[in-house]
Write a protein that holds these residues in place. Structure first.
Motif, PDB file in Angstrom:
ATOM      1  N   ALA A  14       0.832  -1.208   0.000  1.00  0.00           N
ATOM      2  CA  ALA A  14       0.000   0.000   0.000  1.00  0.00           C
ATOM      3  C   ALA A  14       0.864   1.255   0.000  1.00  0.00           C
ATOM      4  CB  ALA A  14      -0.923  -0.010   1.218  1.00  0.00           C
ATOM      5  N   TYR A  15       1.948   1.225   0.772  1.00  0.00           N
ATOM      6  CA  TYR A  15       2.843   2.378   0.849  1.00  0.00           C
ATOM      7  C   TYR A  15       3.473   2.673  -0.508  1.00  0.00           C
ATOM      8  CZ  TYR A  15       7.116   5.010   1.693  1.00  0.00           C
ATOM      9  OH  TYR A  15       8.120   5.933   1.616  1.00  0.00           O
ATOM     10  N   ALA A  16       3.904   1.626  -1.197  1.00  0.00           N
ATOM     11  CA  ALA A  16       4.571   1.806  -2.488  1.00  0.00           C
ATOM     12  C   ALA A  16       3.645   2.492  -3.488  1.00  0.00           C
ATOM     13  CB  ALA A  16       5.043   0.459  -3.029  1.00  0.00           C
ATOM     14  N   TYR A  17       2.412   2.017  -3.573  1.00  0.00           N
ATOM     15  CA  TYR A  17       1.468   2.613  -4.520  1.00  0.00           C
ATOM     16  C   TYR A  17       1.125   4.047  -4.138  1.00  0.00           C
ATOM     17  CZ  TYR A  17       0.608  -1.567  -7.300  1.00  0.00           C
ATOM     18  OH  TYR A  17       0.756  -2.628  -8.164  1.00  0.00           O
ATOM     19  N   LYS A  18       0.951   4.296  -2.852  1.00  0.00           N
ATOM     20  CA  LYS A  18       0.651   5.658  -2.403  1.00  0.00           C
ATOM     21  C   LYS A  18       1.813   6.596  -2.714  1.00  0.00           C
ATOM     22  CE  LYS A  18      -2.562   4.445   1.333  1.00  0.00           C
ATOM     23  NZ  LYS A  18      -2.780   4.431   2.804  1.00  0.00           N
ATOM     24  N   PHE A  19       3.026   6.108  -2.486  1.00  0.00           N
ATOM     25  CA  PHE A  19       4.210   6.922  -2.763  1.00  0.00           C
ATOM     26  C   PHE A  19       4.277   7.282  -4.243  1.00  0.00           C
ATOM     27  CE2 PHE A  19       8.524   7.385  -4.286  1.00  0.00           C
ATOM     28  CZ  PHE A  19       9.115   8.230  -3.364  1.00  0.00           C
ATOM     29  N   ILE A  20       4.098   6.285  -5.099  1.00  0.00           N
ATOM     30  CA  ILE A  20       4.211   6.507  -6.545  1.00  0.00           C
ATOM     31  C   ILE A  20       3.144   7.481  -7.040  1.00  0.00           C
ATOM     32  CG2 ILE A  20       4.043   5.407  -8.814  1.00  0.00           C
ATOM     33  CD1 ILE A  20       5.189   2.854  -7.442  1.00  0.00           C
ATOM     34  N   LEU A  21       1.901   7.251  -6.635  1.00  0.00           N
ATOM     35  CA  LEU A  21       0.810   8.122  -7.075  1.00  0.00           C
ATOM     36  C   LEU A  21       0.978   9.539  -6.534  1.00  0.00           C
ATOM     37  CD1 LEU A  21      -2.256   5.712  -6.685  1.00  0.00           C
ATOM     38  CD2 LEU A  21      -1.243   6.541  -8.822  1.00  0.00           C
ATOM     39  N   THR A  22       1.355   9.637  -5.263  1.00  0.00           N
ATOM     40  CA  THR A  22       1.528  10.958  -4.649  1.00  0.00           C
ATOM     41  C   THR A  22       2.686  11.711  -5.280  1.00  0.00           C
ATOM     42  OG1 THR A  22       0.654  10.147  -2.536  1.00  0.00           O
ATOM     43  CG2 THR A  22       1.923  12.193  -2.485  1.00  0.00           C
ATOM     44  N   PHE A  23       3.797  11.018  -5.483  1.00  0.00           N
ATOM     45  CA  PHE A  23       4.978  11.675  -6.046  1.00  0.00           C
ATOM     46  C   PHE A  23       4.704  12.135  -7.473  1.00  0.00           C
ATOM     47  CE2 PHE A  23       9.184  12.611  -7.384  1.00  0.00           C
ATOM     48  CZ  PHE A  23       9.935  12.804  -6.239  1.00  0.00           C
ATOM     49  N   PHE A  24       4.048  11.283  -8.255  1.00  0.00           N
ATOM     50  CA  PHE A  24       3.734  11.685  -9.626  1.00  0.00           C
ATOM     51  C   PHE A  24       2.783  12.881  -9.629  1.00  0.00           C
ATOM     52  CE2 PHE A  24       0.850  11.521 -13.283  1.00  0.00           C
ATOM     53  CZ  PHE A  24       1.768  11.722 -14.303  1.00  0.00           C
ATOM     54  N   GLY A  25       1.773  12.844  -8.764  1.00  0.00           N
ATOM     55  CA  GLY A  25       0.825  13.951  -8.694  1.00  0.00           C
ATOM     56  C   GLY A  25       1.502  15.255  -8.323  1.00  0.00           C
ATOM     57  N   ILE A  26       2.383  15.184  -7.323  1.00  0.00           N
ATOM     58  CA  ILE A  26       3.097  16.387  -6.885  1.00  0.00           C
ATOM     59  C   ILE A  26       4.007  16.911  -7.992  1.00  0.00           C
ATOM     60  CG2 ILE A  26       4.877  17.243  -5.305  1.00  0.00           C
ATOM     61  CD1 ILE A  26       3.680  15.426  -3.158  1.00  0.00           C
ATOM     62  N   SER A  27       4.729  16.012  -8.645  1.00  0.00           N
ATOM     63  CA  SER A  27       5.655  16.440  -9.697  1.00  0.00           C
ATOM     64  C   SER A  27       4.907  17.041 -10.887  1.00  0.00           C
ATOM     65  CB  SER A  27       6.523  15.264 -10.158  1.00  0.00           C
ATOM     66  OG  SER A  27       5.726  14.222 -10.685  1.00  0.00           O
ATOM     67  N   PHE A  28       3.749  16.482 -11.208  1.00  0.00           N
ATOM     68  CA  PHE A  28       2.961  17.000 -12.331  1.00  0.00           C
ATOM     69  C   PHE A  28       2.401  18.385 -12.004  1.00  0.00           C
ATOM     70  CE2 PHE A  28      -1.058  16.828 -14.979  1.00  0.00           C
ATOM     71  CZ  PHE A  28      -0.407  17.046 -16.182  1.00  0.00           C
ATOM     72  N   VAL A  29       1.853  18.533 -10.810  1.00  0.00           N
ATOM     73  CA  VAL A  29       1.324  19.836 -10.389  1.00  0.00           C
ATOM     74  C   VAL A  29       2.454  20.860 -10.306  1.00  0.00           C
ATOM     75  CG1 VAL A  29       0.255  21.095  -8.477  1.00  0.00           C
ATOM     76  CG2 VAL A  29      -0.657  18.871  -9.166  1.00  0.00           C
ATOM     77  N   TYR A  30       3.596  20.428  -9.786  1.00  0.00           N
ATOM     78  CA  TYR A  30       4.753  21.329  -9.676  1.00  0.00           C
ATOM     79  C   TYR A  30       5.191  21.815 -11.053  1.00  0.00           C
ATOM     80  CZ  TYR A  30       9.297  23.111  -8.119  1.00  0.00           C
ATOM     81  OH  TYR A  30      10.378  23.920  -7.845  1.00  0.00           O
ATOM     82  N   ALA A  31       5.238  20.893 -12.014  1.00  0.00           N
ATOM     83  CA  ALA A  31       5.646  21.259 -13.372  1.00  0.00           C
ATOM     84  C   ALA A  31       4.663  22.256 -13.990  1.00  0.00           C
ATOM     85  CB  ALA A  31       5.749  20.009 -14.244  1.00  0.00           C
ATOM     86  N   ILE A  32       3.381  22.046 -13.745  1.00  0.00           N
ATOM     87  CA  ILE A  32       2.373  22.975 -14.273  1.00  0.00           C
ATOM     88  C   ILE A  32       2.524  24.350 -13.629  1.00  0.00           C
ATOM     89  CG2 ILE A  32      -0.101  23.491 -14.352  1.00  0.00           C
ATOM     90  CD1 ILE A  32      -0.623  20.507 -14.644  1.00  0.00           C
ATOM     91  N   LEU A  33       2.722  24.364 -12.325  1.00  0.00           N
ATOM     92  CA  LEU A  33       2.893  25.637 -11.621  1.00  0.00           C
ATOM     93  C   LEU A  33       4.116  26.391 -12.137  1.00  0.00           C
ATOM     94  CD1 LEU A  33       2.103  24.666  -7.904  1.00  0.00           C
ATOM     95  CD2 LEU A  33       0.748  26.151  -9.394  1.00  0.00           C
ATOM     96  N   ARG A  34       5.225  25.675 -12.261  1.00  0.00           N
ATOM     97  CA  ARG A  34       6.476  26.345 -12.634  1.00  0.00           C
ATOM     98  C   ARG A  34       6.479  26.832 -14.077  1.00  0.00           C
ATOM     99  NH1 ARG A  34      12.059  26.018 -14.137  1.00  0.00           N
ATOM    100  NH2 ARG A  34      13.312  27.085 -12.551  1.00  0.00           N
ATOM    101  N   TYR A  35       6.008  25.997 -14.979  1.00  0.00           N
ATOM    102  CA  TYR A  35       6.165  26.320 -16.394  1.00  0.00           C
ATOM    103  C   TYR A  35       4.928  26.921 -17.057  1.00  0.00           C
ATOM    104  CZ  TYR A  35      10.475  23.699 -15.952  1.00  0.00           C
ATOM    105  OH  TYR A  35      11.717  23.273 -15.546  1.00  0.00           O
ATOM    106  N   VAL A  36       3.755  26.682 -16.476  1.00  0.00           N
ATOM    107  CA  VAL A  36       2.529  27.209 -17.089  1.00  0.00           C
ATOM    108  C   VAL A  36       1.962  28.375 -16.285  1.00  0.00           C
ATOM    109  CG1 VAL A  36       0.174  26.669 -17.824  1.00  0.00           C
ATOM    110  CG2 VAL A  36       1.986  24.966 -18.105  1.00  0.00           C
ATOM    111  N   VAL A  37       1.749  28.156 -14.980  1.00  0.00           N
ATOM    112  CA  VAL A  37       1.151  29.201 -14.144  1.00  0.00           C
ATOM    113  C   VAL A  37       2.099  30.386 -13.988  1.00  0.00           C
ATOM    114  CG1 VAL A  37       0.221  29.757 -11.867  1.00  0.00           C
ATOM    115  CG2 VAL A  37      -0.277  27.533 -12.911  1.00  0.00           C
ATOM    116  N   PHE A  38       3.349  30.094 -13.580  1.00  0.00           N
ATOM    117  CA  PHE A  38       4.322  31.170 -13.403  1.00  0.00           C
ATOM    118  C   PHE A  38       5.162  31.403 -14.654  1.00  0.00           C
ATOM    119  CE2 PHE A  38       3.764  29.565  -8.983  1.00  0.00           C
ATOM    120  CZ  PHE A  38       3.207  30.717  -8.441  1.00  0.00           C
ATOM    121  N   GLY A  39       5.384  30.365 -15.425  1.00  0.00           N
ATOM    122  CA  GLY A  39       6.194  30.485 -16.634  1.00  0.00           C
ATOM    123  C   GLY A  39       5.381  30.932 -17.831  1.00  0.00           C
ATOM    124  N   LEU A  40       5.969  30.738 -19.003  1.00  0.00           N
ATOM    125  CA  LEU A  40       5.346  31.233 -20.229  1.00  0.00           C
ATOM    126  C   LEU A  40       4.822  30.124 -21.131  1.00  0.00           C
ATOM    127  CD1 LEU A  40       8.009  33.968 -21.143  1.00  0.00           C
ATOM    128  CD2 LEU A  40       5.837  34.287 -19.933  1.00  0.00           C
TER     129      LEU A  40
END
Length: 215
Positions: A14-40
């Motif tokens: 359960a931990y492994a799946y939660k880690f993978i899903l959470t990490f991917f979600g965070i990295s995807f949101v982070y990328a959107i924030l950095r390059y789309v919301v704040f970036g160009l």
């Protein structure tokens, strides 16, 4: 197999799946924030350009996770998911590997040939991919049987370290020029580059001890 072992295995699963899903979600949101919301970057680049960054970071983290899990099945599952993410990253990178997307990796003379840093970054990316291929090959049950293996080790810890090392060098060459210039982060909401975060992720897992594998 006693109840305690079964329980621990379920918890790790359960931990492994939660880690993978959470990490991917965070990295995807982070990328959107950095390059789309704040970036160009426009929203149209989310499916490939932005997704590629999330897949690269989370894929590297998932490969690292496969190294530190205790149970062979969970280790294999995490390794396969990480390999899948890196595989997607590789295919997408081949599609967008052009001056229009990655201008800093091409020389300023004609804008058509890659720089030395760009070519070296690709080299270490390919080396890491070859190591992942070896890990996948070893995870095939028939191959394990042919090697007189009991299947307990589906992801070789030492080879996983090589993947993490290649990944760390790969992302360093991709973005180190911006790591120590926080002023360059201004147009991205002062959020650190994903290449830097990927490097820190790879190095963290690289130096984490590998537990003894349990079936």
């Amino acid at each position: 197999m006693n109840k305690e072992i079964i329980l621990n295995k379920e918890i790790e699963h359960a931990y492994a799946y939660k880690f993978i899903l959470t990490f991917f979600g965070i990295s995807f949101v982070y990328a959107i924030l950095r390059y789309v919301v704040f970036g160009l970057e426009p929203l149209a680049h989310i499916p490939l350009f932005i997704m590629n960054k999330a897949l690269s970071w989370s894929g590297l983290a998932t490969i690292g996770l496969s190294k530190v899990l205790c149970y062979s099945k969970e280790r294999k599952t995490a390794g396969l998911i990480g390999a899948f993410m890196i595989g997607m990253h590789t295919v997408i990178s081949l599609i967008i590997l052009r001056p229009e997307y990655l201008v800093k990796f091409y020389n300023q003379t004609d804008g058509m040939r890659m720089t030395g840093a760009g070519e070296t970054a690709i080299l270490f990316g390919v080396l890491g991919l070859m190591c992942i291929t070896c890990l996948l090959w070893n995870s095939i049950p028939s191959i394990n049987a042919a090697q007189n293996s009991d299947g307990a080790t589906n992801i070789f810890p030492k080879l996983s370290n090589v993947v993490l090392l290649c990944g760390a060098i790969h992302v360093t060459l991709m973005g180190w020029s911006d790591w120590f210039e926080p002023s360059n982060w201004a147009k991205f909401g002062y959020l650190p580059p994903i290449s830097m975060l990927s490097f820190l992720t790879a190095v963290t897992f690289l130096f984490m001890p590998t537990p003894k594998t349990t079936t």
